[in-house]
Design an enzyme around this catalytic site. Structure first.
Site, PDB file in Angstrom:
ATOM      1  N   CYS A  36      -2.363  -0.570   7.463  1.00 16.55           N
ATOM      2  CA  CYS A  36      -1.618   0.680   7.347  1.00 16.55           C
ATOM      3  C   CYS A  36      -1.802   1.545   8.595  1.00 16.55           C
ATOM      4  CB  CYS A  36      -2.057   1.448   6.106  1.00 16.55           C
ATOM      5  SG  CYS A  36      -1.549   0.663   4.564  1.00 16.55           S
ATOM      6  N   CYS A  48      -6.184   1.479   5.502  1.00 19.50           N
ATOM      7  CA  CYS A  48      -6.791   0.231   5.957  1.00 19.50           C
ATOM      8  C   CYS A  48      -6.259  -0.099   7.348  1.00 19.50           C
ATOM      9  CB  CYS A  48      -6.472  -0.892   4.976  1.00 19.50           C
ATOM     10  SG  CYS A  48      -4.736  -1.390   4.988  1.00 19.50           S
ATOM     11  N   GLU A  64       0.846   3.881   1.911  1.00 22.07           N
ATOM     12  CA  GLU A  64       1.363   4.319   3.212  1.00 22.07           C
ATOM     13  C   GLU A  64       2.652   3.574   3.563  1.00 22.07           C
ATOM     14  OE1 GLU A  64      -3.229   4.363   3.547  1.00 22.07           O
ATOM     15  OE2 GLU A  64      -1.666   3.260   2.467  1.00 22.07           O
ATOM     16  N   HIS A 113       0.817  -1.206   0.000  1.00 19.10           N
ATOM     17  CA  HIS A 113       0.000   0.000   0.000  1.00 19.10           C
ATOM     18  C   HIS A 113       0.859   1.268   0.000  1.00 19.10           C
ATOM     19  CE1 HIS A 113      -3.968  -1.989   1.569  1.00 19.10           C
ATOM     20  NE2 HIS A 113      -3.503  -2.544   0.459  1.00 19.10           N
TER      21      HIS A 113
END
Length: 210
Positions: free
Chosen positions: A125, A122, A98, A96
Site C-alpha cells: 500500500c 503495509c 488503501e 486493502h
C-alpha cells in the site's frame, strides 16, 4: 447577551432567550473527523480479525475516496477469511483499505492528498501511496515490528512522505464500542481529554484500550 420575547403583545409572561455569539470550542476538528470517517469505513469490513478503513482527503480538505479491507468484487463470501498462512488464507485475496480508497476516487487525482488510515500501510500500500503522489499518511495504529511495515516506513521516508500518528475522537468511541460500560468510559475519557488536553492515544495506553 439576552433579549426579551413574549407569546403575544398582551401576554404578561416574558421569556429571556440567550443569544450565542461565540463559536463552539468543542467542535470536531478536521483531522479527527477524517480519522473518524476512516474508522466508520472500517466497520464495513467483514474480516473477523482485522478491520481497516481509509479516507483520502485532498488539499481543499474534501474527501475524495473512502475504502475498507474487503475481498475483490464478485468474490465476496466466496473466499476464506482464515489468516493461517500455512494453508489457503485471506492474505492471498484481500484488497486493502488503501487500495479500495484509491479505486473509489472515481478517477480523481490523488496527488498532494492525505491518506487517513486506521492501520499503518503495509509495503504494498505504501507503493500505491508513493506512486499516487500523496503527501502524507495519518494513521491510528501500527504493527511496526513486522518486516512489511518496516519496509513501508523506509519507502515512505525516502519518498519524503510525512507519517503522523493521530488519535481517535473519544466521541466516536461510543459508536465503536458496544455496551454501557464502554460508553460510560468513553464519556469519562472525553471529559478528561477536554480538561487536561491529553490525547486519547496516551489515555488508551493507560486504560489498555484496544
Amino acid at each position: 447577551s439576552k433579549y426579551e420575547s413574549r407569546l403575544c403583545d398582551s401576554c404578561p409572561l416574558v421569556f429571556y432567550t440567550s443569544v450565542l455569539t461565540q463559536r463552539r470550542k468543542d467542535y470536531l476538528e478536521d483531522s479527527k473527523y477524517f480519522m473518524d470517517v476512516a474508522l466508520l469505513a472500517a466497520k464495513r469490513s467483514k474480516d473477523p480479525n482485522t478491520q481497516v478503513g481509509a479516507c483520502i482527503v485532498n488539499q481543499e480538505n474534501k474527501i475524495v475516496g473512502i475504502g475498507h479491507n474487503r475481498m475483490p468484487n464478485g468474490c465476496d463470501d466466496k473466499l476464506t477469511w482464515d489468516r493461517d498462512r500455512t494453508k489457503d488464507n485471506k492474505h492471498l485475496y484481500v484488497c486493502h483499505a488503501e487500495l479500495n480508497a484509491i479505486m473509489n476516487t472515481n478517477g480523481a487525482d490523488v496527488k498532494g492528498c492525505s491518506m487517513y488510515v486506521t492501520l499503518f500501510p503495509c509495503n504494498e500500500c505504501a507503493k500505491l501511496i508513493i506512486q499516487g503522489g500523496m503527501k502524507e499518511v495519518i494513521y491510528l495504529s501500527d504493527k511496526s515490528t513486522k518486516m512489511k511495515y518496516i519496509a513501508s516506513r523506509k519507502m515512505l521516508k525516502k519518498a519524503n512522505i510525512e507519517t503522523t500518528l493521530r488519535y481517535m475522537s473519544t466521541i466516536f468511541l461510543c459508536c465503536l464500542c458496544n455496551g454501557p460500560l464502554f460508553n460510560c468510559l468513553a464519556t469519562i475519557l472525553r471529559f478528561v481529554e477536554i480538561a487536561t488536553n491529553i490525547q486519547f492515544e496516551h489515555l488508551s495506553k493507560i486504560f489498555n484500550l484496544k
